[in-house]
Structures are given as structure tokens and as C-alpha cells.
Design a protein around this motif. Sequence first.
Motif, PDB file in Angstrom:
ATOM      1  N   LEU A 100      -3.169   3.578  -2.799  1.00  0.00           N
ATOM      2  CA  LEU A 100      -2.903   2.559  -3.806  1.00  0.00           C
ATOM      3  C   LEU A 100      -2.745   1.228  -3.078  1.00  0.00           C
ATOM      4  CD1 LEU A 100      -0.363   4.625  -5.874  1.00  0.00           C
ATOM      5  CD2 LEU A 100      -2.605   3.862  -6.670  1.00  0.00           C
ATOM      6  N   ILE A 101      -3.425   0.208  -3.568  1.00  0.00           N
ATOM      7  CA  ILE A 101      -3.376  -1.112  -2.956  1.00  0.00           C
ATOM      8  C   ILE A 101      -3.039  -2.116  -4.040  1.00  0.00           C
ATOM      9  CG2 ILE A 101      -4.657  -2.861  -1.664  1.00  0.00           C
ATOM     10  CD1 ILE A 101      -6.496  -0.527  -0.713  1.00  0.00           C
ATOM     11  N   TYR A 155      -0.870  12.804  -7.940  1.00  0.00           N
ATOM     12  CA  TYR A 155      -1.039  11.573  -8.726  1.00  0.00           C
ATOM     13  C   TYR A 155      -1.703  11.894 -10.067  1.00  0.00           C
ATOM     14  CZ  TYR A 155      -2.055   6.808 -10.062  1.00  0.00           C
ATOM     15  OH  TYR A 155      -2.108   5.627 -10.759  1.00  0.00           O
ATOM     16  N   TYR A 156      -2.747  12.689 -10.025  1.00  0.00           N
ATOM     17  CA  TYR A 156      -3.470  13.059 -11.236  1.00  0.00           C
ATOM     18  C   TYR A 156      -2.533  13.741 -12.234  1.00  0.00           C
ATOM     19  CZ  TYR A 156      -6.977  15.177 -14.263  1.00  0.00           C
ATOM     20  OH  TYR A 156      -7.714  15.549 -15.360  1.00  0.00           O
ATOM     21  N   VAL A 203       5.898   3.716  -7.688  1.00  0.00           N
ATOM     22  CA  VAL A 203       5.442   3.679  -6.300  1.00  0.00           C
ATOM     23  C   VAL A 203       5.917   2.425  -5.569  1.00  0.00           C
ATOM     24  CG1 VAL A 203       3.409   3.661  -4.796  1.00  0.00           C
ATOM     25  CG2 VAL A 203       3.453   5.141  -6.817  1.00  0.00           C
ATOM     26  N   PHE A 204       5.876   1.279  -6.258  1.00  0.00           N
ATOM     27  CA  PHE A 204       6.220   0.017  -5.590  1.00  0.00           C
ATOM     28  C   PHE A 204       7.563  -0.571  -6.040  1.00  0.00           C
ATOM     29  CE2 PHE A 204       1.482   0.078  -5.499  1.00  0.00           C
ATOM     30  CZ  PHE A 204       1.346   0.244  -4.127  1.00  0.00           C
ATOM     31  N   THR A 231       0.834  -1.203   0.000  1.00  0.00           N
ATOM     32  CA  THR A 231       0.000   0.000   0.000  1.00  0.00           C
ATOM     33  C   THR A 231       0.865   1.248   0.000  1.00  0.00           C
ATOM     34  OG1 THR A 231      -0.154   0.121   2.409  1.00  0.00           O
ATOM     35  CG2 THR A 231      -1.864  -1.160   1.285  1.00  0.00           C
ATOM     36  N   ALA A 232       0.300   2.305  -0.520  1.00  0.00           N
ATOM     37  CA  ALA A 232       0.959   3.615  -0.504  1.00  0.00           C
ATOM     38  C   ALA A 232      -0.125   4.676  -0.568  1.00  0.00           C
ATOM     39  CB  ALA A 232       1.908   3.761  -1.687  1.00  0.00           C
ATOM     40  N   ASP A 233      -0.013   5.682   0.275  1.00  0.00           N
ATOM     41  CA  ASP A 233      -0.947   6.806   0.259  1.00  0.00           C
ATOM     42  C   ASP A 233      -0.296   7.973  -0.477  1.00  0.00           C
ATOM     43  OD1 ASP A 233      -3.365   6.119   2.054  1.00  0.00           O
ATOM     44  OD2 ASP A 233      -1.632   5.394   3.176  1.00  0.00           O
ATOM     45  N   VAL A 234      -1.031   8.533  -1.427  1.00  0.00           N
ATOM     46  CA  VAL A 234      -0.509   9.636  -2.228  1.00  0.00           C
ATOM     47  C   VAL A 234      -1.545  10.754  -2.306  1.00  0.00           C
ATOM     48  CG1 VAL A 234       1.010   8.157  -3.615  1.00  0.00           C
ATOM     49  CG2 VAL A 234      -1.303   8.628  -4.424  1.00  0.00           C
TER      50      VAL A 234
END
Length: 183
Positions: free
Chosen positions: A62-63, A16-17, A155-156, A8-11
Motif C-alpha cells: 500500500l502506498i 487484505y482481501y 493501516v495508516f 507505505t505498508a506491505d500486507v
Amino acid sequence: MSEIKKLTADVDVEDYYREYVDFEKFSKLCIEEQEMLGYNWSYPPFDFDVDELWHSFNKLKLIAFKIEFSAEELANDFSETELNYVLKRFERFKTRLMNDIYVLENADSQGLFLGKCNLCMKCTREFGMMCKMPMKMRYPLEALGADVDRTVEDVFGLKIQYAKDGKLPPYLIFVGGLLYDRK
């Protein structure tokens, strides 16, 4: 399958857009895919403004679910039919993984499906009928214009992998998320 890892990551949605969303580009790809594989309510065209949806939230969680295969599974040589069967099983499996996203939802959030919706064996959009499961159907990142491949890489730190030449990839990744903190 050896293991399933949840990443997971919080953005920030605006960041992001700006960096990853190009609805015009990715909606065309979704429509081309539908022309080949069949129409789906989770893919465009939509009866709502996608930009307005993105700009209605402050945050995006994001998951990603990374499914790693065992050495034994990776050693197998599959016929095209067998490989398609194995991959179809994992497509159906993502419906179970969606439960992790559904439980996060509340009045100030909206879940995002792990790729194209597959709740029904055949989407009713194919027949010009309304969605049979509007309470469970969610839109995936790519249908809302997001570059999922770049997202996964940036992100990952992973690359999207594909099966080829009768072999499973080292892992599969299903990416969804949660838009939250409604404006």
C-alpha cells in the motif's frame, strides 16, 4: 502545499482481501460515480475477473501520499469555483506521484493507480473508444473492490479528509499500491 509524505505498508493479499475487499459493494459506488462524472477505463465494468486478479498475488504494498497544507493555505476561504480549481490541480498532480509506483513494477507485479485514472483530459471510454494509454493506465484499489477509507484508517491511522465550506482539509491522501509476488 507544505509537505508531501509517502507512507507505505506491505500486507498479505489474502488477509487484505478477506478484511477490506467487497467488489459488489464498491463496484456499485464506482459505477454511480461514473454516471455522475463520466466513464473511465480504470473503473468497472471490467473484462476480467477481479477476484482472480487479487488471488494471483501474495503481497500488496500500500502506498499513500499525504499532502499537508500550510497554515496560510488552510486559512484561505475559497469560492466553490476556486476550491474546485485547487482540488483539480491536485488530481492532476497524482499522475506525477504515480511514477513512484511505476518504477516498482516488474513482470511479477501490477501497480494500482492513486484513485481514478486521469491520464487523459477526457477518458475515451466516454466515446466508446479504446484506452489511449493502456501501457500506463492502472486500476485503483476502490475499483477492485477495496474499502480505501477503512484501509487508510486501519493501516495508516489517518482519516480521509474532504474540502468543505470553502476550506481545504488539513491534508489530502492519495492511495495506490503494488500487487506483487505473483503466484
